[in-house]
Design a protein around this motif. Structure first.
Motif, PDB file in Angstrom:
ATOM      1  N   ILE A   1       0.836  -1.201   0.000  1.00 47.59           N
ATOM      2  CA  ILE A   1       0.000   0.000   0.000  1.00 47.59           C
ATOM      3  C   ILE A   1       0.870   1.250   0.000  1.00 47.59           C
ATOM      4  CG2 ILE A   1      -1.665   1.354   1.329  1.00 47.59           C
ATOM      5  CD1 ILE A   1      -2.937  -1.273   2.222  1.00 47.59           C
ATOM      6  N   ASN A   2       1.959   1.233   0.763  1.00 46.10           N
ATOM      7  CA  ASN A   2       2.860   2.379   0.768  1.00 46.10           C
ATOM      8  C   ASN A   2       3.512   2.580  -0.599  1.00 46.10           C
ATOM      9  OD1 ASN A   2       2.470   3.300   3.431  1.00 46.10           O
ATOM     10  ND2 ASN A   2       3.819   1.707   4.242  1.00 46.10           N
ATOM     11  N   ILE A   3       3.821   1.477  -1.285  1.00 45.87           N
ATOM     12  CA  ILE A   3       4.335   1.573  -2.653  1.00 45.87           C
ATOM     13  C   ILE A   3       3.261   2.176  -3.560  1.00 45.87           C
ATOM     14  CG2 ILE A   3       5.087   0.230  -4.655  1.00 45.87           C
ATOM     15  CD1 ILE A   3       6.376  -1.744  -2.665  1.00 45.87           C
ATOM     16  N   ASP A   4       2.017   1.713  -3.374  1.00 44.93           N
ATOM     17  CA  ASP A   4       0.902   2.248  -4.171  1.00 44.93           C
ATOM     18  C   ASP A   4       0.735   3.742  -3.944  1.00 44.93           C
ATOM     19  OD1 ASP A   4       0.404  -0.328  -5.073  1.00 44.93           O
ATOM     20  OD2 ASP A   4      -1.155  -0.718  -3.577  1.00 44.93           O
ATOM     21  N   LYS A   5       0.850   4.172  -2.694  1.00 37.88           N
ATOM     22  CA  LYS A   5       0.715   5.599  -2.385  1.00 37.88           C
ATOM     23  C   LYS A   5       1.796   6.413  -3.086  1.00 37.88           C
ATOM     24  CE  LYS A   5       0.162   6.588   1.977  1.00 37.88           C
ATOM     25  NZ  LYS A   5       0.364   6.494   3.457  1.00 37.88           N
ATOM     26  N   ASP A   6       3.028   5.921  -3.036  1.00 32.56           N
ATOM     27  CA  ASP A   6       4.120   6.626  -3.704  1.00 32.56           C
ATOM     28  C   ASP A   6       3.899   6.671  -5.218  1.00 32.56           C
ATOM     29  OD1 ASP A   6       5.364   7.036  -1.281  1.00 32.56           O
ATOM     30  OD2 ASP A   6       6.738   5.326  -1.482  1.00 32.56           O
ATOM     31  N   SER A   7       3.437   5.547  -5.777  1.00 29.09           N
ATOM     32  CA  SER A   7       3.175   5.494  -7.222  1.00 29.09           C
ATOM     33  C   SER A   7       2.061   6.455  -7.603  1.00 29.09           C
ATOM     34  CB  SER A   7       2.800   4.067  -7.638  1.00 29.09           C
ATOM     35  OG  SER A   7       3.854   3.164  -7.381  1.00 29.09           O
ATOM     36  N   ALA A   8       1.038   6.516  -6.764  1.00 27.70           N
ATOM     37  CA  ALA A   8      -0.091   7.413  -7.046  1.00 27.70           C
ATOM     38  C   ALA A   8       0.349   8.870  -6.991  1.00 27.70           C
ATOM     39  CB  ALA A   8      -1.211   7.162  -6.042  1.00 27.70           C
ATOM     40  N   ARG A   9       1.107   9.230  -5.966  1.00 28.31           N
ATOM     41  CA  ARG A   9       1.571  10.621  -5.851  1.00 28.31           C
ATOM     42  C   ARG A   9       2.473  10.984  -7.033  1.00 28.31           C
ATOM     43  NH1 ARG A   9       0.505  13.086  -0.966  1.00 28.31           N
ATOM     44  NH2 ARG A   9      -0.034  11.734   0.796  1.00 28.31           N
ATOM     45  N   ALA A  10       3.333  10.047  -7.439  1.00 33.38           N
ATOM     46  CA  ALA A  10       4.215  10.317  -8.579  1.00 33.38           C
ATOM     47  C   ALA A  10       3.401  10.540  -9.852  1.00 33.38           C
ATOM     48  CB  ALA A  10       5.194   9.152  -8.768  1.00 33.38           C
ATOM     49  N   TRP A  11       2.354   9.745 -10.050  1.00 32.72           N
ATOM     50  CA  TRP A  11       1.513   9.922 -11.230  1.00 32.72           C
ATOM     51  C   TRP A  11       0.785  11.255 -11.188  1.00 32.72           C
ATOM     52  CZ3 TRP A  11      -3.667  10.648 -12.304  1.00 32.72           C
ATOM     53  CH2 TRP A  11      -4.051  10.468 -13.640  1.00 32.72           C
ATOM     54  N   LEU A  12       0.286  11.626 -10.009  1.00 33.04           N
ATOM     55  CA  LEU A  12      -0.424  12.895  -9.865  1.00 33.04           C
ATOM     56  C   LEU A  12       0.500  14.078 -10.154  1.00 33.04           C
ATOM     57  CD1 LEU A  12      -2.455  11.991  -6.658  1.00 33.04           C
ATOM     58  CD2 LEU A  12      -3.458  12.571  -8.883  1.00 33.04           C
ATOM     59  N   VAL A  13       1.753  13.988  -9.694  1.00 35.24           N
ATOM     60  CA  VAL A  13       2.727  15.041  -9.984  1.00 35.24           C
ATOM     61  C   VAL A  13       2.979  15.106 -11.488  1.00 35.24           C
ATOM     62  CG1 VAL A  13       5.141  15.735  -9.720  1.00 35.24           C
ATOM     63  CG2 VAL A  13       3.837  14.991  -7.725  1.00 35.24           C
ATOM     64  N   GLN A  14       3.156  13.947 -12.093  1.00 40.17           N
ATOM     65  CA  GLN A  14       3.416  13.888 -13.530  1.00 40.17           C
ATOM     66  C   GLN A  14       2.280  14.512 -14.334  1.00 40.17           C
ATOM     67  OE1 GLN A  14       3.216   9.965 -15.351  1.00 40.17           O
ATOM     68  NE2 GLN A  14       5.026  10.429 -16.598  1.00 40.17           N
ATOM     69  N   GLN A  15       1.050  14.308 -13.852  1.00 36.81           N
ATOM     70  CA  GLN A  15      -0.129  14.829 -14.545  1.00 36.81           C
ATOM     71  C   GLN A  15      -0.475  16.254 -14.157  1.00 36.81           C
ATOM     72  OE1 GLN A  15      -1.783  12.988 -16.965  1.00 36.81           O
ATOM     73  NE2 GLN A  15      -0.044  11.604 -16.663  1.00 36.81           N
ATOM     74  N   GLY A  16       0.288  16.826 -13.211  1.00 37.73           N
ATOM     75  CA  GLY A  16       0.004  18.188 -12.768  1.00 37.73           C
ATOM     76  C   GLY A  16      -1.273  18.293 -11.960  1.00 37.73           C
ATOM     77  N   ARG A  17      -1.609  17.242 -11.205  1.00 41.16           N
ATOM     78  CA  ARG A  17      -2.872  17.226 -10.457  1.00 41.16           C
ATOM     79  C   ARG A  17      -2.657  17.248  -8.952  1.00 41.16           C
ATOM     80  NH1 ARG A  17      -7.122  14.506 -14.156  1.00 41.16           N
ATOM     81  NH2 ARG A  17      -8.447  14.888 -12.351  1.00 41.16           N
ATOM     82  N   VAL A  18      -1.522  17.696  -8.476  1.00 41.64           N
ATOM     83  CA  VAL A  18      -1.231  17.639  -7.047  1.00 41.64           C
ATOM     84  C   VAL A  18      -1.989  18.719  -6.290  1.00 41.64           C
ATOM     85  CG1 VAL A  18       1.027  16.596  -7.294  1.00 41.64           C
ATOM     86  CG2 VAL A  18       0.806  19.065  -7.418  1.00 41.64           C
ATOM     87  N   ASP A  19      -2.242  18.398  -4.992  1.00 43.16           N
ATOM     88  CA  ASP A  19      -2.817  19.350  -4.043  1.00 43.16           C
ATOM     89  C   ASP A  19      -4.153  19.911  -4.496  1.00 43.16           C
ATOM     90  OD1 ASP A  19       0.458  20.632  -3.396  1.00 43.16           O
ATOM     91  OD2 ASP A  19      -0.649  19.068  -2.346  1.00 43.16           O
ATOM     92  N   ARG A  20      -4.929  19.089  -5.168  1.00 46.88           N
ATOM     93  CA  ARG A  20      -6.254  19.567  -5.595  1.00 46.88           C
ATOM     94  C   ARG A  20      -7.247  19.398  -4.452  1.00 46.88           C
ATOM     95  NH1 ARG A  20     -10.077  17.480 -10.504  1.00 46.88           N
ATOM     96  NH2 ARG A  20     -11.752  18.897 -10.046  1.00 46.88           N
ATOM     97  N   GLN A  21      -7.915  20.466  -4.064  1.00 45.44           N
ATOM     98  CA  GLN A  21      -8.876  20.399  -2.952  1.00 45.44           C
ATOM     99  C   GLN A  21     -10.250  20.918  -3.359  1.00 45.44           C
ATOM    100  OE1 GLN A  21      -8.513  19.044   0.109  1.00 45.44           O
ATOM    101  NE2 GLN A  21      -6.564  18.279  -0.674  1.00 45.44           N
ATOM    102  N   SER A  22     -10.491  21.197  -4.623  1.00 42.09           N
ATOM    103  CA  SER A  22     -11.768  21.761  -5.054  1.00 42.09           C
ATOM    104  C   SER A  22     -12.662  20.677  -5.613  1.00 42.09           C
ATOM    105  CB  SER A  22     -11.552  22.827  -6.132  1.00 42.09           C
ATOM    106  OG  SER A  22     -12.784  23.192  -6.698  1.00 42.09           O
ATOM    107  N   GLY A  23     -13.942  20.721  -5.255  1.00 39.65           N
ATOM    108  CA  GLY A  23     -14.900  19.791  -5.824  1.00 39.65           C
ATOM    109  C   GLY A  23     -15.830  20.466  -6.810  1.00 39.65           C
ATOM    110  N   SER A  24     -15.380  21.560  -7.418  1.00 42.61           N
ATOM    111  CA  SER A  24     -16.264  22.389  -8.216  1.00 42.61           C
ATOM    112  C   SER A  24     -16.772  21.712  -9.484  1.00 42.61           C
ATOM    113  CB  SER A  24     -15.566  23.688  -8.587  1.00 42.61           C
ATOM    114  OG  SER A  24     -14.383  23.417  -9.342  1.00 42.61           O
ATOM    115  N   ASP A  25     -16.048  20.681  -9.966  1.00 44.73           N
ATOM    116  CA  ASP A  25     -16.485  20.056 -11.212  1.00 44.73           C
ATOM    117  C   ASP A  25     -17.315  18.802 -10.967  1.00 44.73           C
ATOM    118  OD1 ASP A  25     -13.841  17.806 -12.278  1.00 44.73           O
ATOM    119  OD2 ASP A  25     -14.500  18.341 -10.268  1.00 44.73           O
ATOM    120  N   LEU A  26     -17.711  18.567  -9.715  1.00 44.50           N
ATOM    121  CA  LEU A  26     -18.432  17.340  -9.400  1.00 44.50           C
ATOM    122  C   LEU A  26     -19.898  17.485  -9.699  1.00 44.50           C
ATOM    123  CD1 LEU A  26     -16.654  16.629  -6.030  1.00 44.50           C
ATOM    124  CD2 LEU A  26     -16.224  15.525  -8.220  1.00 44.50           C
ATOM    125  N   ILE A  27     -20.537  16.334 -10.013  1.00 46.56           N
ATOM    126  CA  ILE A  27     -21.983  16.346 -10.292  1.00 46.56           C
ATOM    127  C   ILE A  27     -22.729  16.780  -9.042  1.00 46.56           C
ATOM    128  CG2 ILE A  27     -23.971  14.873 -10.798  1.00 46.56           C
ATOM    129  CD1 ILE A  27     -22.157  13.229 -12.555  1.00 46.56           C
TER     130      ILE A  27
END
Length: 320
Positions: free
Chosen positions: A294-320
């Motif tokens: 799970i810790n490996i998964d967390k690191d992989s997820a954070r790395a992907w989010l950084v790569q995609q420019g999606r880090v530190d997102r806290q807004s739910g404005s686009d949600l249904i």
């Protein structure tokens, strides 16, 4: 929007309407085209718009556990239909009685006695009645006899192919969330209430919010990068969808570990948006091995989010 469960709950106030019928699994762009046609005609005639759906879906009745997974849970489907501006949803129980009903009886009991439909919109492949004996031509003939109109919808195409629940399901199974979003007209999400679990995640330092799937068979299975929201709040995290074989799970569960979150979400409605596939679900030798992964998964997820420019997102404005 009014939800009517079963023919027996139809009243005089429900008569005279513009209606359509189908599974509406996913409420995708092809469905939206049909719903737009229903709403436009309802507005023109000054009548309520009605969507007729089935529970279980016919393929689930016939195939049981071998039926394809659903895109949306029942309550999520109802929410999506409400969001489209439909006035009423009539949910018919698909059982042996309905399965054996002839096409003529279907028209008589549902369209005439039950709803007194004035305008009926069907998809291009709609079949009904015992052994699927009824079709568009039969409906047109019935409409001519009983003074209601029947309209057929054109197939909704993207890239020259029909938009369908099957096509979306196949995209999700190969984790092509971009394609699924194109066909749905929105990101793919699973919605459910956060429930108490075994709290094993908390024991190993990775607490999770658990959403019981009950009878819902999700087309996804494995570990994913996600964005999860409750109300206007949104967090990133990792999500496992599956049976939890390491702890001998017997029921499918969707469990999300939220990054940078502390608090209590029990009983609240959570939407989980899937972004990226990390790995299949695996049975580990024990909780220590699971924690390491799970810790490996967390690191992989954070790395992907950084790569995609999606880090530190806290807004739910686009949600249904």
């Amino acid at each position: 929007m009014e939800l009517i469960r079963g023919l027996h709950n139809l009243r005089d106030k429900h008569r005279d309407c513009v209606a359509t019928i189908g599974n509406f699994d996913g409420v995708h762009l092809g469905h939206v085209q049909i719903l737009s046609q229903v709403k436009a005609k309802a507005a023109e005639l000054g009548l309520p718009s009605v969507v007729i759906i089935f529970e279980p879906q016919p393929r689930e009745f016939f195939a049981g556990v071998n039926a394809p997974p659903r895109l949306t849970r029942f309550d999520e489907k109802v929410r999506l239909l409400r969001a489209e501006g439909i006035d009423r949803v009539l949910c018919l129980t698909f059982n042996s009685r309905l399965r054996s009903m002839s096409a003529d009886a279907f028209v008589e009991e549902l369209l005439l006695k039950g709803l007194n439909v004035k305008y009926f919109v069907v998809g291009d492949d709609f079949r009904f009645g015992c052994d699927r004996s009824g079709d568009y031509a039969m409906l047109k003939q019935a409409g001519d006899r009983h003074d209601f109109s029947v309209a057929n919808t054109e197939t909704y195409l993207i890239d020259g192919e029909r938009v369908s629940s099957t096509r979306i399901r196949e995209a999700l199974m190969r984790a092509d969330f971009v394609e699924a979003e194109r066909l749905l007209g929105r990101p793919y999400r699973v919605t459910g209430r956060v429930q108490h679990g075994q709290k094993l995640g908390r024991q190993i330092g990775v607490p999770t919010a658990n959403v019981r799937m009950h009878r819902f068979r999700c087309p996804l299975q494995g570990v994913y990068v996600v964005e999860a929201s409750v109300g206007a709040q949104c967090w990133q995290g990792v999500c496992n969808v599956g049976m939890r074989p390491t702890v001998n799970g017997t029921q499918p569960v969707l469990e999300v570990h939220l990054f940078d979150f502390s608090g209590n979400l029990y009983g609240q409605l959570m939407q989980v948006k899937f972004l990226h596939f990390l790995r299949p679900e695996v049975k580990f030798s024990g909780l220590d091995s699971l924690k390491t992964q799970i810790n490996i998964d967390k690191d992989s997820a954070r790395a992907w989010l950084v790569q995609q420019g999606r880090v530190d997102r806290q807004s739910g404005s686009d949600l249904i």
